[in-house]
Design an enzyme around this catalytic site. Structure first.
Site, PDB file in Angstrom:
ATOM      1  N   TYR A  50       0.864  -1.185   0.000  1.00 55.08           N
ATOM      2  CA  TYR A  50       0.000   0.000   0.000  1.00 55.08           C
ATOM      3  C   TYR A  50       0.896   1.228   0.000  1.00 55.08           C
ATOM      4  O   TYR A  50       1.924   1.273   0.693  1.00 55.08           O
ATOM      5  CB  TYR A  50      -0.904   0.035   1.237  1.00 55.08           C
ATOM      6  CG  TYR A  50      -1.608   1.372   1.403  1.00 55.08           C
ATOM      7  CD1 TYR A  50      -2.823   1.614   0.781  1.00 55.08           C
ATOM      8  CD2 TYR A  50      -1.024   2.407   2.138  1.00 55.08           C
ATOM      9  CE1 TYR A  50      -3.449   2.844   0.887  1.00 55.08           C
ATOM     10  CE2 TYR A  50      -1.642   3.644   2.249  1.00 55.08           C
ATOM     11  CZ  TYR A  50      -2.848   3.856   1.628  1.00 55.08           C
ATOM     12  OH  TYR A  50      -3.452   5.078   1.730  1.00 55.08           O
ATOM     13  N   GLU A  93      -3.148   7.821  -3.816  1.00 57.95           N
ATOM     14  CA  GLU A  93      -3.210   6.501  -3.186  1.00 57.95           C
ATOM     15  C   GLU A  93      -3.076   5.419  -4.246  1.00 57.95           C
ATOM     16  O   GLU A  93      -3.733   5.479  -5.289  1.00 57.95           O
ATOM     17  CB  GLU A  93      -4.533   6.343  -2.432  1.00 57.95           C
ATOM     18  CG  GLU A  93      -4.608   5.071  -1.597  1.00 57.95           C
ATOM     19  CD  GLU A  93      -5.887   5.006  -0.788  1.00 57.95           C
ATOM     20  OE1 GLU A  93      -5.823   5.005   0.448  1.00 57.95           O
ATOM     21  OE2 GLU A  93      -6.974   4.965  -1.411  1.00 57.95           O
TER      22      GLU A  93
END
Length: 394
Positions: A117, A205
């Site tokens: 992530y 993101e």
């Protein structure tokens, strides 16, 4: 301002940030052609909506179909796209109504060795951007933050100098990245942070960020939001806006020069000043009510804007009462009072209306309301207003 994944990946690619080959399709036939164009044995068809959780989300009209579908032939790509396009995708972020899918992204397959992530946001406490990484790629970061916060690693960076190579190496050590992949990580992460600053982003993101079998970092997903206050500096970015993905009443309010955000409650708020609007929502909650919106008409609001504000908030079928909370400064109480009277004539109030006025020309404003035939409930202060409007909705 939000943009779609395919738009974000185009920005990434232009900045030298690795993404997979992909094609945007607006029809099932285009998706089939895109599969052949990519030339692999495997591809992924992704619904393009402004919402996360697409992989676990479902197409309402085709419950067996998710928002991200692996396909292994042109026919499978056609079917997957046909099930998505024109239908609604329901995810944890869209609510029960879902979001209409108007286009899909057909993307080449990838040899995935690891999933990570990566995200960049502004840390207001430290007054600088922060890069966040985790080994828990593909998992909602909110869940990771709640259950295993120690797995989220952070590096703040000065926007003038950017993320430094030594900071990336520190992150690589924590993430278990070694060898030639570290060089790929340095290029990828420093370039991403530079792009974040250059485009005045509020969020970047990538979930998941993958490490391929060759040891390279590739953005398998891309979510980018921009600071709306800085969009004027980026006309090319402004053109990427997809109004169909936005709440219609928020778009309408923006066109009228109003700051409006729709919420899920039943007490509509019409306030001047963002701080007062926040306080108004807070005190409604404190007294057991639920605000239906944030609405700041601003200091220079005129009768036309206030009337449009009433039209917008009363168009919500969930609204059972309206609280007008005005502290007259630049916007005089007489202006608001006259606007309420005019709005009553043009729009009509079918739900209880509570009005609290204070500040410049307050006595004159109250007199205007008293002498009008508008049916309303007056309040003396903010607490009184909140108690009365909550009582009005039962």
């Amino acid at each position: 301002m939000k943009i779609h994944e395919f738009q974000a990946k185009k920005l990434f690619a232009d900045a030298g940030i690795a993404v997979l080959e992909n094609v945007v399709a607006t029809s099932a036939d285009e998706a089939s052609t895109a599969y052949d164009q990519l030339g692999g044995e495997l591809a992924v068809v992704k619904a393009q909506v402004h919402a996360g959780g697409r992989g676990k989300g479902t197409i309402i009209e085709c419950p067996e179909q998710h928002g991200v579908q692996i396909v292994r032939s042109a026919d499978e790509a056609r079917v997957a796209a046909a099930n998505m396009l024109g239908n609604r995708l329901q995810t944890i972020q869209t609510g029960a109504e879902g979001s209409v899918v108007n286009q899909v992204l057909v993307e080449a397959g990838c040899d995935i060795a690891r999933e990570l992530y990566l995200g960049i946001v502004l840390d207001r406490g430290n007054k600088m951007p922060v890069l966040m990484c985790s080994t828990e790629g593909g998992v909602e970061i909110e869940k990771v933050a709640e259950e295993t916060p120690e797995l989220i690693h952070k590096e703040h960076f000065d926007p003038h100098f950017g993320l430094q190579a030594y900071q990336v190496r520190q992150l690589c050590k924590k993430l278990g990245i070694e060898g030639s992949t570290v060089r790929s990580a340095v290029k990828f992460m420093t370039s991403l942070c530079a792009l974040y600053v250059k485009l005045d982003c509020s969020l970047m993101e990538i979930n998941p960020l993958v490490i391929t079998g060759d040891g390279d970092l590739v953005a398998l997903d891309a979510k980018v939001n921009f600071d709306s206050n800085a969009i004027y500096r980026h006309p090319a970015i402004a053109e990427l806006r997809d109004i169909s993905e936005e709440e219609p009443t928020e778009v309408r309010a923006g066109e009228a020069g109003l700051s409006f955000i729709k919420l899920d409650g039943n007490i509509a708020c019409l306030v001047n000043g963002a701080g007062l609007a926040m306080s108004t929502m807070d005190i409604i909650k404190l007294h057991g009510g639920e605000p239906a919106n944030f609405l700041d008409v601003g200091g220079g609001a005129n009768t036309q804007q206030v009337t449009e504000a009433f039209r917008i908030i009363l168009s919500d079928p969930n609204v059972k009462a309206v609280l007008v909370n005005i502290f007259g400064g630049i916007a005089r109480c007489t202006t608001i009072a006259n606007a309420v009277v005019e709005a009553s004539k043009e729009v009509g109030f079918s739900v209880p209306l509570v009005v609290r006025l204070e500040g410049t020309e307050v006595e004159e404003g109250r007199k205007i309301l008293e002498e009008s035939d508008v049916e309303l409930i007056t309040a003396t202060d903010l607490t009184d207003a909140a108690e009365k409007v909550v009582a009005a909705v039962g």
